[in-house]
Write a protein that holds these residues in place. Structure first.
Motif, PDB file in Angstrom:
ATOM      1  N   GLY A   1      42.972  30.913  35.849  1.00 16.06           N
ATOM      2  CA  GLY A   1      43.510  29.300  36.798  1.00 16.06           C
ATOM      3  C   GLY A   1      43.093  28.867  38.111  1.00 16.06           C
ATOM      4  O   GLY A   1      42.557  29.464  38.788  1.00 16.06           O
ATOM      5  N   THR A   2      44.396  28.572  38.175  1.00 16.29           N
ATOM      6  CA  THR A   2      44.639  28.437  39.681  1.00 16.29           C
ATOM      7  C   THR A   2      44.484  29.121  40.821  1.00 16.29           C
ATOM      8  O   THR A   2      45.571  30.209  40.663  1.00 16.29           O
ATOM      9  CB  THR A   2      46.092  27.292  39.471  1.00 16.29           C
ATOM     10  OG1 THR A   2      45.655  25.797  39.019  1.00 16.29           O
ATOM     11  CG2 THR A   2      45.842  26.614  41.568  1.00 16.29           C
ATOM     12  N   GLY A   3      43.762  29.642  41.746  1.00 13.62           N
ATOM     13  CA  GLY A   3      44.339  30.836  42.504  1.00 13.62           C
ATOM     14  C   GLY A   3      43.866  32.157  41.815  1.00 13.62           C
ATOM     15  O   GLY A   3      43.821  33.417  42.780  1.00 13.62           O
ATOM     16  N   SER A   4      42.966  31.802  40.933  1.00  7.99           N
ATOM     17  CA  SER A   4      42.453  33.111  40.154  1.00  7.99           C
ATOM     18  C   SER A   4      40.984  33.305  40.191  1.00  7.99           C
ATOM     19  O   SER A   4      39.881  32.880  39.679  1.00  7.99           O
ATOM     20  CB  SER A   4      42.923  33.007  39.032  1.00  7.99           C
ATOM     21  OG  SER A   4      44.549  33.527  39.058  1.00  7.99           O
ATOM     22  N   THR A   5      40.042  33.925  40.124  1.00  9.49           N
ATOM     23  CA  THR A   5      38.522  34.853  39.934  1.00  9.49           C
ATOM     24  C   THR A   5      38.319  35.663  38.289  1.00  9.49           C
ATOM     25  O   THR A   5      39.171  37.127  39.039  1.00  9.49           O
ATOM     26  CB  THR A   5      38.163  35.138  41.230  1.00  9.49           C
ATOM     27  OG1 THR A   5      38.336  33.630  42.567  1.00  9.49           O
ATOM     28  CG2 THR A   5      36.641  35.432  40.652  1.00  9.49           C
ATOM     29  N   LEU A   6      38.105  35.218  37.665  1.00 10.15           N
ATOM     30  CA  LEU A   6      38.543  36.580  36.276  1.00 10.15           C
ATOM     31  C   LEU A   6      37.274  37.623  37.417  1.00 10.15           C
ATOM     32  O   LEU A   6      37.270  38.726  36.509  1.00 10.15           O
ATOM     33  CB  LEU A   6      37.318  36.101  35.158  1.00 10.15           C
ATOM     34  CG  LEU A   6      37.824  34.853  34.442  1.00 10.15           C
ATOM     35  CD1 LEU A   6      36.950  34.486  33.516  1.00 10.15           C
ATOM     36  CD2 LEU A   6      39.061  35.248  33.350  1.00 10.15           C
ATOM     37  N   THR A   7      36.518  37.765  37.591  1.00 10.83           N
ATOM     38  CA  THR A   7      35.616  39.055  38.405  1.00 10.83           C
ATOM     39  C   THR A   7      36.330  40.009  38.948  1.00 10.83           C
ATOM     40  O   THR A   7      36.146  41.224  39.659  1.00 10.83           O
ATOM     41  CB  THR A   7      34.664  38.921  38.930  1.00 10.83           C
ATOM     42  OG1 THR A   7      34.760  37.327  40.101  1.00 10.83           O
ATOM     43  CG2 THR A   7      33.284  38.004  38.819  1.00 10.83           C
ATOM     44  N   ASP A   8      37.081  39.550  39.588  1.00 11.79           N
ATOM     45  CA  ASP A   8      38.759  40.544  40.281  1.00 11.79           C
ATOM     46  C   ASP A   8      39.865  41.452  38.986  1.00 11.79           C
ATOM     47  O   ASP A   8      40.677  42.354  39.491  1.00 11.79           O
ATOM     48  CB  ASP A   8      39.626  39.465  40.218  1.00 11.79           C
ATOM     49  CG  ASP A   8      39.433  39.050  41.922  1.00 11.79           C
ATOM     50  OD1 ASP A   8      38.058  39.216  42.605  1.00 11.79           O
ATOM     51  OD2 ASP A   8      39.513  38.209  42.438  1.00 11.79           O
ATOM     52  N   TYR A   9      39.220  41.001  37.783  1.00 10.95           N
ATOM     53  CA  TYR A   9      40.050  41.833  36.437  1.00 10.95           C
ATOM     54  C   TYR A   9      38.991  42.433  35.127  1.00 10.95           C
ATOM     55  O   TYR A   9      37.787  42.017  35.474  1.00 10.95           O
ATOM     56  CB  TYR A   9      40.401  41.007  35.988  1.00 10.95           C
ATOM     57  CG  TYR A   9      41.962  39.836  36.791  1.00 10.95           C
ATOM     58  CD1 TYR A   9      42.847  40.694  36.059  1.00 10.95           C
ATOM     59  CD2 TYR A   9      41.418  39.042  36.984  1.00 10.95           C
ATOM     60  CE1 TYR A   9      43.735  40.247  37.525  1.00 10.95           C
ATOM     61  CE2 TYR A   9      42.827  38.343  38.068  1.00 10.95           C
ATOM     62  CZ  TYR A   9      44.111  39.055  37.760  1.00 10.95           C
ATOM     63  OH  TYR A   9      44.929  38.085  38.884  1.00 10.95           O
ATOM     64  N   THR A  10      39.138  43.673  34.801  1.00 12.27           N
ATOM     65  CA  THR A  10      38.319  43.928  33.953  1.00 12.27           C
ATOM     66  C   THR A  10      39.701  42.886  32.483  1.00 12.27           C
ATOM     67  O   THR A  10      40.832  42.926  32.811  1.00 12.27           O
ATOM     68  CB  THR A  10      38.660  45.612  33.843  1.00 12.27           C
ATOM     69  OG1 THR A  10      39.853  45.682  33.348  1.00 12.27           O
ATOM     70  CG2 THR A  10      38.006  45.956  35.107  1.00 12.27           C
ATOM     71  N   THR A  11      38.828  42.883  31.673  1.00 10.70           N
ATOM     72  CA  THR A  11      39.224  41.956  30.357  1.00 10.70           C
ATOM     73  C   THR A  11      38.860  43.198  29.241  1.00 10.70           C
ATOM     74  O   THR A  11      38.114  43.337  28.810  1.00 10.70           O
ATOM     75  CB  THR A  11      38.635  40.588  30.300  1.00 10.70           C
ATOM     76  OG1 THR A  11      39.065  39.983  31.693  1.00 10.70           O
ATOM     77  CG2 THR A  11      38.874  39.635  29.662  1.00 10.70           C
TER      78      THR A  11
END
Length: 168
Positions: free
Chosen positions: A95-105
């Motif tokens: 979403g706005t201002g987020s990057t998926l690679t900053d997280y484990t899912t």
């Protein structure tokens, strides 16, 4: 619809001696039968969990590649979405201002680890997408009066075992 029922929660098929719209023609002495079959539509809910819970990440929750909730944070949800009987996939976009690679899912609940789930008539299933923020480390090395190479040793998951920092 009866008390507590909503026709939009069902698919309806009319069969027997009636046409698909429920019309039937009767002549004197006829004995005909029509059957109305109502099948409850399944529902799927996708919920977002963030670790830590006060993380400010925003995510767009999807069902079958279509965004059903935009910029949700921790405990955000699509709500119960009516879907067809059969296979579906839960997923997300940043979403706005987020990057998926900053997280484990991790995807869990009624979905498999890839977000796949199969629903039958009347099912009400839920999938959870948990995003855990990856750790980050910033090293600031100040040198006074010269340049050099400085060795660092790191420990912990996702941290380089050792590395050099060069100053000019």
């Amino acid at each position: 619809a009866g008390t507590g029922s909503t026709l939009t929660d069902y698919t309806t098929v009319i069969s027997g001696d009636c046409d698909a719209s429920g019309n039937v023609t009767l002549a004197a002495g006829d004995n005909k039968a029509c059957t109305i079959t109502n099948t409850r539509k399944p529902k799927l809910t996708v919920t977002k969990i963030l670790v830590p819970s006060n993380d400010t990440g925003k995510f767009n929750l999807q069902i079958d590649g279509t965004t059903k909730a935009t910029d949700v944070g921790n405990n955000g949800t699509t709500g119960a979405q009516v879907v067809s009987i059969g296979a579906h996939t839960a997923g997300e976009l940043a979403g706005t201002g987020s990057t998926l690679t900053d997280y484990t899912t991790v995807i869990s609940g009624d979905c498999d680890a890839s977000g796949n789930v199969t629903l039958a008539a009347g099912d009400n299933k839920a999938c959870t997408i948990t995003n855990t923020r990856k750790a980050s480390l910033t090293i600031v090395k100040n040198t006074v009066g010269g340049d050099g190479t400085f060795a660092f040793t790191g420990t912990g998951t996702g941290v380089s075992a050792s590395f050099n920092l060069v100053t000019d």
